[in-house]
Design an enzyme around this catalytic site. Structure first.
Site, PDB file in Angstrom:
ATOM      1  N   LYS A 126     -11.874   0.093  -1.517  1.00  0.00           N
ATOM      2  CA  LYS A 126     -11.679   1.421  -2.126  1.00  0.00           C
ATOM      3  C   LYS A 126     -12.914   2.270  -1.806  1.00  0.00           C
ATOM      4  CE  LYS A 126      -7.666   0.436  -3.743  1.00  0.00           C
ATOM      5  NZ  LYS A 126      -6.497   1.013  -3.070  1.00  0.00           N
TER       6      LYS A 126
ATOM      7  N   SER B 161       0.850  -1.195   0.000  1.00  0.00           N
ATOM      8  CA  SER B 161       0.000   0.000   0.000  1.00  0.00           C
ATOM      9  C   SER B 161       0.880   1.237   0.000  1.00  0.00           C
ATOM     10  CB  SER B 161      -0.914   0.024   1.228  1.00  0.00           C
ATOM     11  OG  SER B 161      -1.417   1.344   1.401  1.00  0.00           O
TER      12      SER B 161
ATOM     13  N   ASP C 243      -5.970   0.927  -9.510  1.00  0.00           N
ATOM     14  CA  ASP C 243      -7.036   1.907  -9.767  1.00  0.00           C
ATOM     15  C   ASP C 243      -7.599   1.791 -11.185  1.00  0.00           C
ATOM     16  OD1 ASP C 243      -6.725   2.808  -7.202  1.00  0.00           O
ATOM     17  OD2 ASP C 243      -5.536   4.561  -7.732  1.00  0.00           O
TER      18      ASP C 243
END
Ligand code: S3P
Length: 425
Positions: free
Chosen positions: A339, A165, A312
């Site tokens: 998300k 992350s 993403d």
């Protein structure tokens, strides 16, 4: 507000897009804690970056905009002021996690909070490592915002990240700026390295060797002037549209092509998309112009190790896969569940509504491509990337579609629909 989306023949044009959201958050934050002035061009006018700017302004940083340039008067590493009220960050998870790292080194107490969506996002991942640095920090029910933090003198640690992350890594590195000694982070798979690059650019004492990052704390940073490259995550929607719609050809200028971030480029090449990068330059980030033409695409298998560099872009990738020949398997995408919305659910349900054959097996998405999708009633779930991905899917569908909420695109890309209109005119 909702909108109707009609199918379109092609996408054509040459565009400059607003700056990268991830890079902008970091540039603004690091500028705020550097010494002297930072001048940034091409900061996107998006909600999330607005929350970062407001938060830092509330903590005494003078940030203004002059003729398209964002000017930040840096206050030095420990120069922020107590905000005097909870710091509201809307739905910006990046703002919250990264700011937690900076607040770890300030001499005051602060509360980080956000909208109902952000209050559901996981924060233990950032609270735990900061705690192990000796920071007085806690989250509501040990997991969710608000985050309560009392800054001090963080200790240098060695931390092995359980999940890749970039936000968590960024928070630890920011806290490490205040520590005496070397903070070392090991990642299971390399996540986007914008924090490392930006810190080095501003003068931090940082080394990267493979998946191991070492940062020696205590050094003041110096303000910089530069232009933020265009956002590959925003570009990805037009790249996908151009590849799917016959007769398309677009060029997008000066886009981030950082391999830890722009995994979508090699993945699309492998799927058969005619995509060319020119004018490659290495500024503090590698950038290039991206040219895409309509293409015949085929399904591929994407390994879990690739997931962080496309995370993403999975929503728009799933759209391309639904119109590619054969089967596409995207592995290791469990993080999509946490998300802005559960993106596995939002993409699967929308694409199924359009007639796609898409299934989930644990953390793997399996899509069998079809010749055509049909128009449908689409839902954004309040999630910007779902809204934009489904808009592009609707352009390539047979029959018109409706999208229930288009305002959510302002989180990352307020000019998405205007840019799309210009490219499809
Ligand atoms: C981001 C990192 C990624 C990404 C998010 C932005 C960043 O999240 O999904 O949109 O700017 O660092 P994680 O850090 O949770 O992987």
């Amino acid at each position: 507000m909702g909108r109707t989306i009609e199918p379109k023949g092609h996408i054509r044009g040459d565009v400059k897009l607003e700056g990268d959201k991830s890079i902008s958050h970091r540039a603004i934050m690091i500028g705020a804690i550097a010494m002297g002035q930072t001048r940034l061009e091409n900061v996107p006018d998006c909600d999330d970056c607005g929350f970062t700017i407001r938060a830092l302004s509330d903590m005494g940083v003078k940030i203004g905009s002059r003729a398209g340039t964002t000017v930040i008067k840096g206050r030095g590493l420990t120069g922020l002021k107590a905000p005097g009220k909870p710091v509201y960050l809307g739905s910006s998870g990046t703002s919250m996690r990264l700011l937690a790292g900076i607040l770890a080194g300030q001499g005051f107490e602060a509360v980080l909070t956000g909208d109902t969506g952000l209050l559901k996002r996981p924060m233990r991942r950032v609270v735990e490592p900061l705690k192990s640095m000796g920071v007085d920090i806690r989250a509501e029910d040990n997991e969710h915002p608000p985050i309560f933090i009392r800054g001090g003198k963080p200790l240098a640690i060695r931390y092995s990240m359980p999940i890749p992350s970039a936000q968590v890594k960024g928070a630890i590195l920011f806290a490490g700026l205040y520590a005496k000694g070397t903070t070392t982070i090991k990642e299971p798979v390399k996540s986007r390295d914008h924090t490392e690059r930006m810190l080095r650019f501003f003068g931090a004492d940082i080394d990267v060797e493979g998946n191991i990052i070492s940062l020696r704390g205590g050094r003041e940073l110096a303000g910089k002037s530069f232009s933020i490259p265009a956002d590959i995550s925003s570009a990805a929607f037009f790249i996908a549209g151009a590849s799917m719609l016959r007769g398309s050809r677009i060029t997008i200028r000066r886009v981030t092509i950082n391999p830890t971030r722009a995994g979508i480029i090699p993945v699309l090449k492998k799927m058969g998309v005619r995509i060319r990068i020119s004018k490659k330059r290495d500024l503090f980030e590698p950038v290039g112009d991206i040219m895409v033409e309509s293409s015949k695409t085929k399904g591929i298998t994407i390994s879990a190790g690739t997931a962080p560099s496309i995370i993403d872009e999975v929503p728009i990738l799933a759209v391309i896969a639904a119109l590619s020949k054969g089967r596409t398997v995207i592995k290791g995408i469990g993080e999509l569940r946490v998300k802005e919305t559960d993106r596995i659910e939002s993409i699967t349900s929308n694409l199924k509504n359009m007639g796609a054959d898409i299934n989930i097996d644990g953390d793997t998405m399996i899509i069998k491509g079809a010749e055509r999708l049909h128009g449908a009633s689409l839902k954004s779930f309040g999630d910007h990337r779902t809204a934009m991905a489904m808009t592009i899917a609707a352009l390539a569908a047979k029959g018109s579609s409706s999208l229930d909420d288009d305002a959510c695109v302002s989180k990352s890309f307020p000019r998405f629909f205007d840019t799309l209109d210009a490219l499809t005119a």
